[in-house]
Design a protein around this motif. Sequence first.
Motif, short mmCIF file in Angstrom:
data_model
loop_
_atom_site.label_atom_id
_atom_site.label_comp_id
_atom_site.label_asym_id
_atom_site.label_seq_id
_atom_site.Cartn_x
_atom_site.Cartn_y
_atom_site.Cartn_z
N GLU A 82 0.83 -1.20 0.00
CA GLU A 82 0.00 0.00 0.00
C GLU A 82 0.87 1.26 0.00
O GLU A 82 0.56 2.25 -0.67
N GLU A 136 -11.00 -8.52 -11.05
CA GLU A 136 -10.12 -8.62 -9.88
C GLU A 136 -10.63 -9.72 -8.95
O GLU A 136 -11.83 -9.98 -8.88
N THR A 195 -11.74 -11.25 -5.53
CA THR A 195 -12.38 -10.69 -4.34
C THR A 195 -12.14 -11.54 -3.09
O THR A 195 -11.81 -11.02 -2.04
N LYS A 196 -12.31 -12.85 -3.20
CA LYS A 196 -12.08 -13.71 -2.03
C LYS A 196 -11.51 -15.05 -2.48
O LYS A 196 -11.61 -15.42 -3.67
N ASP A 254 -14.55 -10.26 -9.34
CA ASP A 254 -15.61 -9.25 -9.18
C ASP A 254 -16.60 -9.20 -10.34
O ASP A 254 -17.64 -8.54 -10.22
N ARG A 303 -2.26 -6.03 -5.15
CA ARG A 303 -3.32 -7.07 -5.12
C ARG A 303 -2.71 -8.44 -4.88
O ARG A 303 -3.27 -9.27 -4.16
N ALA A 344 -1.96 -8.88 -1.23
CA ALA A 344 -3.18 -9.16 -0.46
C ALA A 344 -3.59 -10.63 -0.67
O ALA A 344 -4.04 -11.30 0.28
N ASP A 398 -11.29 -12.59 2.55
CA ASP A 398 -11.29 -11.43 1.65
C ASP A 398 -9.88 -11.28 1.07
O ASP A 398 -8.90 -11.22 1.82
N ARG A 415 -8.96 -8.80 -1.10
CA ARG A 415 -8.71 -7.45 -1.61
C ARG A 415 -7.81 -6.68 -0.65
O ARG A 415 -7.96 -6.80 0.57
N PRO A 424 -6.81 -3.78 1.76
CA PRO A 424 -7.70 -2.88 2.50
C PRO A 424 -7.98 -1.58 1.75
O PRO A 424 -9.11 -1.09 1.75
N ARG A 480 -10.94 -1.83 -0.67
CA ARG A 480 -12.22 -2.41 -0.23
C ARG A 480 -13.32 -1.38 -0.22
O ARG A 480 -13.04 -0.20 -0.01
#
Length: 385
Positions: free
Chosen positions: A117, A213, A215-216, A241, A358, A361, A378, A380, A382, A385
């Motif tokens: 990040e 992307e 997502t989970k 997604d 990504r 994550a 999850d 994604r 943070p 999100r």
Amino acid sequence: MTKLNWGMIGGGEGSQIGPAHRLSAGLDGLFSFVAGALDHNPEAGRCYAQKLGVASDRAYGDWREMLQGENAREDRVDLVTVATPNSTHFEITKAFLESGYHVLCEKPMTMTVEEGEDIVRIARKSGKICAVNYGYTGYSLVRHMKAMIARGDLGKVRLVVTEFAHGHHADAADADNPRVRWRYDPAQAGVSAQFADCGIHALHMASFVTGQEVTKLSADCASLIESRVLEDDAMVNFRMDGGTVGRLWTSSVAIGRQHGLTIQVFGEKGGLKWMQEHPNQLYYMPLNGRLQTIERGEANLSPEADRATRVTIGHAEGMPLAFANIYTDLAEVISAQKEGQSADPAANLYPKSEDGLRSMAAVAAVAKSGKEEGAWVDARPPMFR
Ligand code: NAI
């Protein structure tokens, strides 16, 4: 386009990925290799850079010396490639971005989501490019796959199945070899071994070709050589997604498998299959039709595929040419920025720091899910999100 100045950190003599970067960056005559801090051993790095044609005053002993040296020059490097071991990517990439350089960082971009990040924020604030070397997305037929899916040839994409499974760490007798051991040591490799090394290529490829992307995800991780703390094999189920269901297998104990990156996409109107070891063919099966082999370089491919190919049909193009497509994209974007113009949108396909983040994550999610017996987590970052 004016020729750009290029520098490299890591990729010293005998390294695995250094030669591929030098071949790729040099291929189209868009970059001159003018500076480097190539090795963890300063003297070896200086000597090797000069052997490769870098002037002695720009053959640096380490990356801090390189940053200082380049900062003091009018003709400083336009792009820096970071091809050092994983744990050093964050500090080197951060330092060069903050000093106003464009960076191409090897994967994984960082060791943690938080660092990822930070890099995204710094790149956005500086306005500099931070690309991540998911170099396999540079293959002509991977770009064609993406174009076919985007224009609706498969209809709605239902399922993506991807693998990156090789057998090069399968010898239990060799597991204690220092060149292999660190990869499975949490102190040096972080929370994941095989998924962070190879799985992220496969997962990024799924996002790249589908335009969706992750997502989970739910992961089953295993250390099939018992002495290993981190996983050498993982099966990951994921959701995207756009509603696509994903399956991914990664392994380093799959004896007989060599490189092992493959991707298959199945939609309402057809399916596609591509294999990195045979990159010049893409297999396309339209619903109720006949299996077709699409050859790299044939007529009537997408503009994205044409742009990414160099030699005529029937002559194999391989991995350094795929990486070269990433460098060509970067050269176009950097040159346009220097000249105050906007680049051809087709040059925007290179993987970005957001993609690197990504992946981080997803690595954290795989490690968490693996520990929780496959719980859905999850995936994604943070900040997205
Ligand atoms: P390697 O161990 O073969 O080579 C690493 C090189 O970096 C060596 O020359 C070493 O002396 C140098 N080095 C280490 N620390 C340094 C420092 N602080 N400053 C300057 N140089 C330093 O490693 P390999 O396999 O080439 O991997 C390097 C990176 O590339 C890794 O992050 C790896 O994940 C990535 N990689 C990416 C691939 C891709 O397909 N995108 C394929 C293979 C590796």
